[in-house]
Motif scaffolding. Structure first.
Motif, short mmCIF file in Angstrom:
data_model
loop_
_atom_site.label_atom_id
_atom_site.label_comp_id
_atom_site.label_asym_id
_atom_site.label_seq_id
_atom_site.Cartn_x
_atom_site.Cartn_y
_atom_site.Cartn_z
N GLY A 128 45.89 -15.04 85.29
CA GLY A 128 44.73 -14.20 85.05
C GLY A 128 45.11 -12.78 84.67
N THR A 129 44.53 -12.31 83.57
CA THR A 129 44.70 -10.93 83.12
C THR A 129 43.38 -10.48 82.50
OG1 THR A 129 45.37 -11.43 80.85
CG2 THR A 129 47.11 -11.44 82.53
N ALA A 130 43.31 -9.21 82.15
CA ALA A 130 42.12 -8.71 81.45
C ALA A 130 41.98 -9.38 80.09
CB ALA A 130 42.19 -7.20 81.30
N GLY A 131 43.07 -9.95 79.57
CA GLY A 131 43.03 -10.61 78.27
C GLY A 131 42.83 -12.12 78.35
N THR A 132 42.71 -12.67 79.54
CA THR A 132 42.47 -14.11 79.69
C THR A 132 41.11 -14.48 79.10
OG1 THR A 132 43.81 -14.20 81.70
CG2 THR A 132 42.30 -16.02 81.32
N GLU A 174 46.27 -17.74 88.78
CA GLU A 174 46.88 -16.56 89.40
C GLU A 174 46.05 -15.31 89.09
OE1 GLU A 174 49.73 -16.25 91.34
OE2 GLU A 174 49.58 -18.43 91.47
N GLU A 175 45.85 -14.47 90.11
CA GLU A 175 45.17 -13.18 89.94
C GLU A 175 43.78 -13.38 89.33
OE1 GLU A 175 46.49 -10.83 91.38
OE2 GLU A 175 48.66 -10.96 91.25
N ILE A 176 42.97 -14.13 90.02
CA ILE A 176 41.65 -14.48 89.49
C ILE A 176 40.77 -13.24 89.29
CG2 ILE A 176 40.66 -14.93 91.78
CD1 ILE A 176 39.06 -17.20 90.52
N THR A 177 40.94 -12.22 90.14
CA THR A 177 40.10 -11.04 90.02
C THR A 177 40.49 -10.15 88.84
OG1 THR A 177 41.49 -9.94 91.68
CG2 THR A 177 39.44 -10.92 92.44
N ARG A 178 41.58 -10.45 88.18
CA ARG A 178 41.94 -9.71 86.98
C ARG A 178 41.22 -10.26 85.75
NH1 ARG A 178 45.94 -6.08 87.20
NH2 ARG A 178 47.20 -5.97 89.11
N CYS A 179 40.64 -11.47 85.87
CA CYS A 179 39.88 -12.04 84.76
C CYS A 179 38.52 -11.34 84.66
CB CYS A 179 39.66 -13.54 84.98
SG CYS A 179 41.17 -14.52 85.05
#
Length: 386
Positions: A128-132, A174-179
């Protein structure tokens, strides 16, 4: 005929690194298994938390080729067994599992171990990233085939989540809150309806992909990243939350840091030659600064940086590399203050004053009480001067 050459890897996935243990446990415990599971729930827990130093023995006549008759299962996750059991029960009920906690508390490692033990693979993962994008959670298209022949099952490119649904395995996010919120929303229907619609294939058998028995999701989220993209109440309801905290015991954390640093140096074929006393001092400093209180109960000002076990492993690895590549140049302990300063000031350079305060407080008091190693660290105070 040319032989296939496997390129060396820095880190093996859990299912490859522990393949012998997984094969052993599959034969060791012949009890009931949830649909799609490679191991029983009890064997999954044993794989992760170990067999408490006991060498397990396979039942007679249950020994596959290449699997030892007896095997001790080492602990891989240094944490509460009850936490691992709750995680396993959640997955057995095909409910989503969300592991939350401070950075560096082994959430991703626990997620990987669970997926490897349950499904035999930990590699169905979305980072997960802001670009996902939503495509990375659902599906995309092979545009060459799409332009040539139009929408078809052959042109569809499944996401790791879609692949897990089809095969009844565990997918990891991974890092769901970054999505972004609209990407997170795609998970609501996946976890509630257990199917993904493919409108482009309407009228064909591939128009809807249904989850096979055994499918579920494991997601991770850092508590400090909540403000990136707060999860909706609808999505939260579809996960069981489990908090992964820091290791509570000094000896256990020191042993883990030493073990992980030693493994890192073994990968570069270098011996690990850092004294156990130096490792304990390193971990003690991390724990004091993390908790805001020393082991003796003295107040310590906490830096804004998370003093995680993962960071302690990185420092221990650096000390080990320095000892190996620059032998005799300097005392390894003399390198510790500068490495600590690098970690503490990572988020805010002003936190260097808090580390200096720790030196003037806890380090000085331990030195005055006669602890030889801490006297040496006190003598190195000038290294921390700005």
């Amino acid at each position: 005929m040319t032989a296939t050459v496997t390129s060396p890897r820095q880190v093996d996935p859990a299912e490859h690194a522990h393949a012998t243990e997984l094969a052993f446990l599959a034969s060791f415990d012949g009890g009931a298994r949830p649909p799609g599971w490679r191991l029983t729930p009890r064997a999954v827990v044993t794989f992760i938390v170990g067999s408490d130093g006991e060498a397990l023995a396979l039942p007679k006549g249950a020994r596959p080729d290449g699997v030892p008759a007896r095997l001790e299962i080492p602990r891989k996750f240094v944490g509460d067994r009850a936490l691992v059991e709750r995680c396993v029960v959640t997955l057995a009920g095909e409910r989503g599992l969300l592991l939350v906690g401070e950075p560096g508390t082994a959430k991703s490692m626990l997620s990987e171990l669970l997926a490897a033990a349950v499904s035999g693979t930990s590699e169905l993962v979305v980072q997960g990233t802001a670009g996902t994008t939503e495509d990375q959670l659902r599906y995309g298209w092979n545009y060459a085939l799409l332009l040539a022949h139009g929408p078809s099952p052959e042109a569809l490119v499944p996401s790791p989540v879609l692949t897990a649904m089809r095969s009844g395995r565990v997918a990891r996010i991974e890092e769901i809150t970054r999505c972004l919120p609209e990407v997170q929303d795609a998970m609501v229907s996946i976890l509630s309806d257990r199917r993904i619609a493919v409108p482009e294939l309407a009228g064909t058998e591939g128009a809807t992909v249904h989850a096979a028995p055994g499918f579920t999701l494991i997601a991770t989220a850092n508590l400090r990243d909540r403000g990136v993209s707060e999860m909706s109440a609808a999505l939260k309801r579809r996960f069981n939350f489990e908090t992964v905290g820091p290791i509570p015991d000094l000896a256990a954390e020191t042993a883990l840091v030493g073990r992980q640093a030693r493994a890192a140096l073994e990968r570069v074929q270098t011996p690990f030659e850092v004294d156990e006393a130096v490792l304990e001092a390193l971990v003690t400093a991390f724990r004091d600064l993390r908790a805001g209180r020393s082991v003796e109960g003295w107040e310590v000002e906490r830096p804004s940086t998370v003093m995680s076990t993962a960071e302690a492993v990185a420092v221990a690895t650096s000390l080990g590399l320095a000892a190996a590549y620059f032998p005799g140049d300097r005392d390894v302990l003399s390198l510790l203050p500068a490495h600590l300063q690098g970690v503490v000031c990572k988020d805010d350079p002003a936190d260097g004053a808090k580390l200096l305060g720790y030196w003037d407080g806890a380090v000085r008091r331990r030195a005055e009480e006669g602890a030889r190693l801490w006297r040496r660290l006190w003598e190195l105070r000038d290294v921390l001067q700005p």
